[in-house]
Design a protein around this motif. Structure first.
Motif, PDB file in Angstrom:
ATOM      1  N   GLN A   1       0.619  -1.238   0.053  1.00 17.31           N
ATOM      2  CA  GLN A   1      -0.420   0.072   0.065  1.00 17.31           C
ATOM      3  C   GLN A   1       0.697   1.319  -0.236  1.00 17.31           C
ATOM      4  O   GLN A   1       0.446   1.783  -0.970  1.00 17.31           O
ATOM      5  CB  GLN A   1      -1.039  -0.259   1.159  1.00 17.31           C
ATOM      6  CG  GLN A   1      -2.092  -0.829   1.003  1.00 17.31           C
ATOM      7  CD  GLN A   1      -2.591  -1.003   2.138  1.00 17.31           C
ATOM      8  OE1 GLN A   1      -2.491  -0.703   3.759  1.00 17.31           O
ATOM      9  NE2 GLN A   1      -4.141  -1.602   2.591  1.00 17.31           N
ATOM     10  N   GLY A   2       2.206   1.135   0.793  1.00 10.48           N
ATOM     11  CA  GLY A   2       2.696   2.567   0.762  1.00 10.48           C
ATOM     12  C   GLY A   2       3.792   2.748  -0.701  1.00 10.48           C
ATOM     13  O   GLY A   2       3.768   3.638  -0.823  1.00 10.48           O
ATOM     14  N   THR A   3       4.290   1.452  -1.492  1.00 18.15           N
ATOM     15  CA  THR A   3       4.590   1.682  -2.480  1.00 18.15           C
ATOM     16  C   THR A   3       3.522   1.607  -3.073  1.00 18.15           C
ATOM     17  O   THR A   3       3.786   2.952  -4.801  1.00 18.15           O
ATOM     18  CB  THR A   3       5.169   0.368  -3.186  1.00 18.15           C
ATOM     19  OG1 THR A   3       5.796  -0.061  -2.173  1.00 18.15           O
ATOM     20  CG2 THR A   3       5.674   0.375  -3.992  1.00 18.15           C
ATOM     21  N   LEU A   4       2.233   1.711  -3.718  1.00 24.80           N
ATOM     22  CA  LEU A   4       1.261   1.976  -4.442  1.00 24.80           C
ATOM     23  C   LEU A   4       0.852   3.675  -4.020  1.00 24.80           C
ATOM     24  O   LEU A   4       1.547   4.461  -5.527  1.00 24.80           O
ATOM     25  CB  LEU A   4       0.247   1.338  -3.764  1.00 24.80           C
ATOM     26  CG  LEU A   4      -1.536   1.879  -4.732  1.00 24.80           C
ATOM     27  CD1 LEU A   4      -1.144   1.930  -5.885  1.00 24.80           C
ATOM     28  CD2 LEU A   4      -2.127   1.279  -4.061  1.00 24.80           C
ATOM     29  N   ILE A   5       0.619   3.867  -2.988  1.00 24.05           N
ATOM     30  CA  ILE A   5       0.817   5.482  -2.417  1.00 24.05           C
ATOM     31  C   ILE A   5       2.005   6.193  -2.687  1.00 24.05           C
ATOM     32  O   ILE A   5       1.497   7.720  -4.108  1.00 24.05           O
ATOM     33  CB  ILE A   5       0.433   5.633  -1.282  1.00 24.05           C
ATOM     34  CG1 ILE A   5      -0.543   5.234  -0.431  1.00 24.05           C
ATOM     35  CG2 ILE A   5       0.727   7.465  -0.100  1.00 24.05           C
ATOM     36  CD1 ILE A   5      -0.763   5.263   0.640  1.00 24.05           C
ATOM     37  N   GLN A   6       3.450   5.913  -3.198  1.00 21.60           N
ATOM     38  CA  GLN A   6       4.049   6.975  -3.550  1.00 21.60           C
ATOM     39  C   GLN A   6       4.274   6.776  -5.200  1.00 21.60           C
ATOM     40  O   GLN A   6       3.924   7.948  -5.672  1.00 21.60           O
ATOM     41  CB  GLN A   6       5.425   5.984  -3.450  1.00 21.60           C
ATOM     42  CG  GLN A   6       5.982   6.004  -1.544  1.00 21.60           C
ATOM     43  CD  GLN A   6       7.613   5.692  -1.451  1.00 21.60           C
ATOM     44  OE1 GLN A   6       7.854   4.203  -2.277  1.00 21.60           O
ATOM     45  NE2 GLN A   6       8.000   5.925  -0.903  1.00 21.60           N
ATOM     46  N   THR A   7       3.727   5.221  -6.208  1.00 23.01           N
ATOM     47  CA  THR A   7       3.515   5.583  -6.836  1.00 23.01           C
ATOM     48  C   THR A   7       2.732   6.271  -7.340  1.00 23.01           C
ATOM     49  O   THR A   7       2.772   7.300  -8.550  1.00 23.01           O
ATOM     50  CB  THR A   7       3.056   4.164  -7.454  1.00 23.01           C
ATOM     51  OG1 THR A   7       4.055   3.204  -7.660  1.00 23.01           O
ATOM     52  CG2 THR A   7       3.422   3.986  -8.896  1.00 23.01           C
ATOM     53  N   GLN A   8       1.135   6.466  -7.112  1.00 23.63           N
ATOM     54  CA  GLN A   8       0.663   7.477  -7.048  1.00 23.63           C
ATOM     55  C   GLN A   8       0.661   9.444  -7.360  1.00 23.63           C
ATOM     56  O   GLN A   8       0.644   9.964  -7.710  1.00 23.63           O
ATOM     57  CB  GLN A   8      -1.160   6.981  -7.047  1.00 23.63           C
ATOM     58  CG  GLN A   8      -1.817   5.963  -6.563  1.00 23.63           C
ATOM     59  CD  GLN A   8      -2.996   5.249  -5.912  1.00 23.63           C
ATOM     60  OE1 GLN A   8      -2.704   5.994  -4.885  1.00 23.63           O
ATOM     61  NE2 GLN A   8      -3.997   5.227  -6.126  1.00 23.63           N
ATOM     62  N   HIS A   9       1.737   9.125  -6.503  1.00 23.18           N
ATOM     63  CA  HIS A   9       1.673  10.184  -5.868  1.00 23.18           C
ATOM     64  C   HIS A   9       2.751  11.032  -7.034  1.00 23.18           C
ATOM     65  O   HIS A   9       2.972  11.704  -7.718  1.00 23.18           O
ATOM     66  CB  HIS A   9       2.427  10.510  -4.565  1.00 23.18           C
ATOM     67  CG  HIS A   9       2.850  12.008  -4.425  1.00 23.18           C
ATOM     68  ND1 HIS A   9       2.359  12.953  -3.838  1.00 23.18           N
ATOM     69  CD2 HIS A   9       4.522  12.304  -4.219  1.00 23.18           C
ATOM     70  CE1 HIS A   9       2.973  14.007  -3.901  1.00 23.18           C
ATOM     71  NE2 HIS A   9       4.445  13.517  -3.827  1.00 23.18           N
ATOM     72  N   GLN A  10       3.432  10.160  -7.475  1.00 25.32           N
ATOM     73  CA  GLN A  10       4.333  10.852  -8.282  1.00 25.32           C
ATOM     74  C   GLN A  10       3.510  10.996  -9.424  1.00 25.32           C
ATOM     75  O   GLN A  10       3.853  11.631 -10.807  1.00 25.32           O
ATOM     76  CB  GLN A  10       5.678   8.737  -8.738  1.00 25.32           C
ATOM     77  CG  GLN A  10       6.766   9.023  -7.491  1.00 25.32           C
ATOM     78  CD  GLN A  10       7.541   7.227  -7.588  1.00 25.32           C
ATOM     79  OE1 GLN A  10       7.312   6.648  -8.527  1.00 25.32           O
ATOM     80  NE2 GLN A  10       8.320   8.120  -6.701  1.00 25.32           N
ATOM     81  N   VAL A  11       2.451   9.647  -9.804  1.00 26.46           N
ATOM     82  CA  VAL A  11       2.364  10.210 -11.343  1.00 26.46           C
ATOM     83  C   VAL A  11       1.450  11.205 -11.382  1.00 26.46           C
ATOM     84  O   VAL A  11       1.409  11.625 -12.329  1.00 26.46           O
ATOM     85  CB  VAL A  11       0.868   9.059 -11.308  1.00 26.46           C
ATOM     86  CG1 VAL A  11       0.195   9.529 -12.423  1.00 26.46           C
ATOM     87  CG2 VAL A  11       1.239   7.550 -11.818  1.00 26.46           C
ATOM     88  N   HIS A  12       0.578  11.669 -10.596  1.00 23.44           N
ATOM     89  CA  HIS A  12       0.334  12.846  -9.584  1.00 23.44           C
ATOM     90  C   HIS A  12       0.966  13.744 -10.128  1.00 23.44           C
ATOM     91  O   HIS A  12       1.122  14.827 -10.787  1.00 23.44           O
ATOM     92  CB  HIS A  12      -0.305  13.113  -8.600  1.00 23.44           C
ATOM     93  CG  HIS A  12      -1.828  12.231  -8.619  1.00 23.44           C
ATOM     94  ND1 HIS A  12      -2.978  12.636  -9.486  1.00 23.44           N
ATOM     95  CD2 HIS A  12      -2.392  11.080  -7.694  1.00 23.44           C
ATOM     96  CE1 HIS A  12      -3.489  11.538  -9.168  1.00 23.44           C
ATOM     97  NE2 HIS A  12      -3.275  10.403  -8.388  1.00 23.44           N
ATOM     98  N   GLU A  13       2.226  14.053 -10.048  1.00 26.52           N
ATOM     99  CA  GLU A  13       3.039  15.297  -9.896  1.00 26.52           C
ATOM    100  C   GLU A  13       3.817  15.156 -11.168  1.00 26.52           C
ATOM    101  O   GLU A  13       3.751  15.764 -11.790  1.00 26.52           O
ATOM    102  CB  GLU A  13       4.234  14.576  -9.031  1.00 26.52           C
ATOM    103  CG  GLU A  13       5.546  15.483  -8.809  1.00 26.52           C
ATOM    104  CD  GLU A  13       4.623  16.994  -8.550  1.00 26.52           C
ATOM    105  OE1 GLU A  13       5.831  17.848  -8.439  1.00 26.52           O
ATOM    106  OE2 GLU A  13       3.963  16.833  -7.140  1.00 26.52           O
ATOM    107  N   THR A  14       3.552  13.858 -11.848  1.00 23.88           N
ATOM    108  CA  THR A  14       3.853  13.745 -13.805  1.00 23.88           C
ATOM    109  C   THR A  14       3.382  14.395 -14.167  1.00 23.88           C
ATOM    110  O   THR A  14       3.811  16.194 -15.398  1.00 23.88           O
ATOM    111  CB  THR A  14       4.296  12.449 -13.946  1.00 23.88           C
ATOM    112  OG1 THR A  14       5.261  11.580 -12.824  1.00 23.88           O
ATOM    113  CG2 THR A  14       5.069  11.949 -15.647  1.00 23.88           C
ATOM    114  N   ARG A  15       1.841  13.892 -13.645  1.00 27.24           N
ATOM    115  CA  ARG A  15       0.768  14.987 -14.639  1.00 27.24           C
ATOM    116  C   ARG A  15       0.986  15.936 -14.680  1.00 27.24           C
ATOM    117  O   ARG A  15       0.805  17.224 -15.605  1.00 27.24           O
ATOM    118  CB  ARG A  15      -0.593  14.200 -14.241  1.00 27.24           C
ATOM    119  CG  ARG A  15      -0.633  12.645 -15.373  1.00 27.24           C
ATOM    120  CD  ARG A  15      -2.187  12.085 -14.177  1.00 27.24           C
ATOM    121  NE  ARG A  15      -1.993  11.418 -14.726  1.00 27.24           N
ATOM    122  CZ  ARG A  15      -3.209  10.152 -14.299  1.00 27.24           C
ATOM    123  NH1 ARG A  15      -3.614  10.528 -13.384  1.00 27.24           N
ATOM    124  NH2 ARG A  15      -3.317   8.779 -15.117  1.00 27.24           N
TER     125      ARG A  15
END
Length: 124
Positions: free
Chosen positions: A52-66
């Motif tokens: 879940q921590g990895t998923l949250i980090q990945t989602q944050h990175q995706v939002h940051e990239t977008r």
């Protein structure tokens, strides 16, 4: 007879202690299995939390990239808009120059060829 009674009592005590020993052994085995089951559940929960921590980090990175991509796109659109406004101003200035060049001055007696059709219609 006393010896036999003592031997019998000893055998009963020995059998009773064996029974207690086995009961303690089985109880200890049960506790071990419960500990292993709890450790397994704990490990599963830890793994789930890590995922879940990895998923949250990945989602944050995706939002940051977008967000960065959208900001870059907006900057590009602003630059394109600025260039087009400049081009539009140039076109309007050029049209104004052309319009002024077509207008006859006070001493010009020859009508503009674009106005010739209107002049012909006015004579009819």
């Amino acid at each position: 007879m006393i010896v036999e009674e003592e031997a019998y009592a000893s055998r009963e005590a020995w059998a009773h202690s064996i029974g207690l020993s086995q009961a303690v052994h089985f109880e200890l085995q049960t506790h071990r299995e419960q500990v292993y089951a709890h450790e397994s559940q704990l490990h599963a929960h830890q793994t789930q939390l890590q995922l879940q921590g990895t998923l949250i980090q990945t989602q944050h990175q995706v939002h940051e990239t977008r967000s960065q991509m959208q900001q870059a796109e907006m900057a590009e659109l602003r630059e394109t808009n600025r260039k087009r406004k400049g081009q539009m101003a140039e076109l309007l200035a050029l049209r104004e120059q052309q319009r002024r060049a077509r207008q006859p001055g006070p001493d010009v007696r020859v009508p503009d060829h674009q106005d010739a059709s209107r002049d012909a219609d006015s004579h009819i």
